[in-house]
Design an enzyme around this catalytic site. Structure first.
Site, mmCIF file in Angstrom:
data_model
loop_
_atom_site.group_PDB
_atom_site.id
_atom_site.type_symbol
_atom_site.label_atom_id
_atom_site.label_comp_id
_atom_site.label_asym_id
_atom_site.label_seq_id
_atom_site.Cartn_x
_atom_site.Cartn_y
_atom_site.Cartn_z
ATOM 1 N N ARG A 89 0.571 -1.162 -0.373
ATOM 2 C CA ARG A 89 0.123 0.112 -0.037
ATOM 3 C C ARG A 89 1.132 1.451 0.055
ATOM 4 O O ARG A 89 0.413 2.320 -0.472
ATOM 5 C CB ARG A 89 -1.189 0.222 0.883
ATOM 6 C CG ARG A 89 -2.236 -0.444 1.497
ATOM 7 C CD ARG A 89 -2.747 -0.292 2.408
ATOM 8 N NE ARG A 89 -4.547 -0.548 2.534
ATOM 9 C CZ ARG A 89 -5.386 -0.963 2.684
ATOM 10 N NH1 ARG A 89 -4.768 -2.516 2.419
ATOM 11 N NH2 ARG A 89 -6.498 -1.095 3.148
ATOM 12 N N ARG A 162 -17.813 -4.487 9.633
ATOM 13 C CA ARG A 162 -16.409 -3.972 9.264
ATOM 14 C C ARG A 162 -16.172 -2.445 10.488
ATOM 15 O O ARG A 162 -17.313 -2.096 9.969
ATOM 16 C CB ARG A 162 -15.308 -3.989 8.154
ATOM 17 C CG ARG A 162 -14.860 -5.113 8.193
ATOM 18 C CD ARG A 162 -14.556 -4.752 6.844
ATOM 19 N NE ARG A 162 -13.226 -4.044 6.357
ATOM 20 C CZ ARG A 162 -12.178 -3.257 5.928
ATOM 21 N NH1 ARG A 162 -11.669 -5.133 5.242
ATOM 22 N NH2 ARG A 162 -11.359 -3.151 5.561
ATOM 23 N N ARG A 173 -9.811 6.763 4.386
ATOM 24 C CA ARG A 173 -8.821 5.368 3.641
ATOM 25 C C ARG A 173 -9.396 5.659 1.960
ATOM 26 O O ARG A 173 -7.789 5.425 1.457
ATOM 27 C CB ARG A 173 -10.568 3.959 3.736
ATOM 28 C CG ARG A 173 -9.935 3.047 5.377
ATOM 29 C CD ARG A 173 -11.086 2.693 5.557
ATOM 30 N NE ARG A 173 -11.419 1.147 5.132
ATOM 31 C CZ ARG A 173 -12.552 0.204 4.237
ATOM 32 N NH1 ARG A 173 -13.967 0.986 5.405
ATOM 33 N NH2 ARG A 173 -12.889 -0.371 3.973
HETATM 34 P P1 AMP Z 1 -8.366 -3.842 4.360
HETATM 35 O O1 AMP Z 1 -9.189 -5.113 4.977
HETATM 36 O O2 AMP Z 1 -6.756 -4.000 3.320
HETATM 37 O O3 AMP Z 1 -9.047 -2.495 3.467
HETATM 38 O O4 AMP Z 1 -7.145 -3.655 5.173
HETATM 39 C C1 AMP Z 1 -7.909 -2.691 6.545
HETATM 40 C C2 AMP Z 1 -6.855 -1.780 7.355
HETATM 41 O O5 AMP Z 1 -6.105 -2.264 7.821
HETATM 42 C C3 AMP Z 1 -6.723 -0.821 6.492
HETATM 43 O O6 AMP Z 1 -7.372 0.777 6.427
HETATM 44 C C4 AMP Z 1 -4.921 -0.356 7.187
HETATM 45 O O7 AMP Z 1 -6.128 0.880 8.476
HETATM 46 C C5 AMP Z 1 -5.103 -1.084 7.496
HETATM 47 N N1 AMP Z 1 -4.284 -1.904 6.679
HETATM 48 C C6 AMP Z 1 -3.830 -3.238 6.006
HETATM 49 N N2 AMP Z 1 -3.068 -3.544 4.359
HETATM 50 C C7 AMP Z 1 -2.521 -2.403 4.671
HETATM 51 C C8 AMP Z 1 -1.262 -2.089 4.213
HETATM 52 N N3 AMP Z 1 -0.488 -2.769 3.197
HETATM 53 N N4 AMP Z 1 -0.060 -0.970 5.095
HETATM 54 C C9 AMP Z 1 -1.062 -0.197 6.226
HETATM 55 N N5 AMP Z 1 -2.395 -0.713 6.289
HETATM 56 C C10 AMP Z 1 -2.389 -1.519 6.763
#
Ligand code: AMP
Length: 221
Positions: A89, A162, A173
């Site tokens: 990311r 979530r 986000r």
């Molecule tokens: P997601 O399920 O991919 O939408 O991730 C949910 C949350 O987890 C994100 O909004 C971040 O707070 C954290 N997160 C997940 N993957 C990453 C990553 N590769 N780098 C930094 N934060 C992450």
């Protein structure tokens, strides 16, 4: 063995497509979001540290997520290949992934960008819920939870929203995506690795487009 990144904003459909690839091709999904949510719900020290950051919709530190991915990649081989979902990311994460894969003698074979419009993301995310047991994804309008409240896949009644699937956190986000993650599109384009699909199409159509890019390898490839 084929390793791929699914790249795109929250709500682009990365998780949904990753789950299909797991079922159809025996690939292994590595979702840093899922790993972090797991750390939270099992109450680890790291999970507690990242909880507030995640609820706000900000990114957790590179060090933490790179550590999680390193642990998974060094703990065993995925013969069908890995699907990186929600990772990398940031540019630092992308560099770390490249270094880690070459350290392990592996390659990154496809970087697939899922293109979508912001308006669609709001609608998709605010109606979203997920089975806490198997990860099956539902949506209030397009794929409602059955009337008996049981997951169609595993029968669990643990279907949850979530904490960060609300409009405020989504705005943060999206901002994090455009500021920190979208530069990866240029990064992988410059490396000649970027491919993209229309993430606005129906789930089946997106899956067919991704399949076309990956070719016809089977589970033993
Ligand atoms: P997601 O399920 O991919 O939408 O991730 C949910 C949350 O987890 C994100 O909004 C971040 O707070 C954290 N997160 C997940 N993957 C990453 C990553 N590769 N780098 C930094 N934060 C992450």
């Amino acid at each position: 063995m084929t390793n791929i990144i699914l790249l795109g904003p929250p709500g682009a459909g990365k998780g949904t497509q990753a789950k299909r690839l797991v079922e159809e091709r025996g690939m292994v999904q590595l979702s840093t979001g899922d790993m972090l949510r797991e750390a939270r719900s099992s109450g680890t020290e790291m999970g507690q540290r990242v909880a507030a950051v995640m609820d706000r919709g900000e990114l957790v530190t590179d060090e933490i997520v790179i550590g999680l991915i390193r642990e998974k990649l060094t703990s065993g081989a995925a013969h069908g290949g890995y699907i990186f979902d929600g990772f990398p990311r940031t540019l630092a994460q992308a560099d770390a992934l490249g270094a880690l894969l070459s350290e392990l003698g592996q390659s990154l074979d496809h970087v697939i960008e899922m293109r979508v419009d912001d308006e669609v993301l709001v609608a998709r995310i605010t109606g979203r819920s997920t089975c806490g047991n198997c990860g099956e994804v539902y949506h209030d309008v397009t794929r409602p939870v059955p009337a008996d409240g049981k997951c169609v896949n595993c029968g669990s009644t643990e279907i949850k929203r979530r904490a960060d699937d609300n409009e405020d956190a989504l705005r943060t986000r999206l901002l994090a995506y455009y500021k920190q993650t979208s530069p990866l599109i240029g990064y992988y384009h410059a490396k000649g690795q970027l491919e993209s699909v229309n993430g606005l199409a129906a789930i089946e159509a997106v899956a067919a487009e991704i399949s076309g890019l990956l070719g016809s390898q089977t589970q033993d490839a």
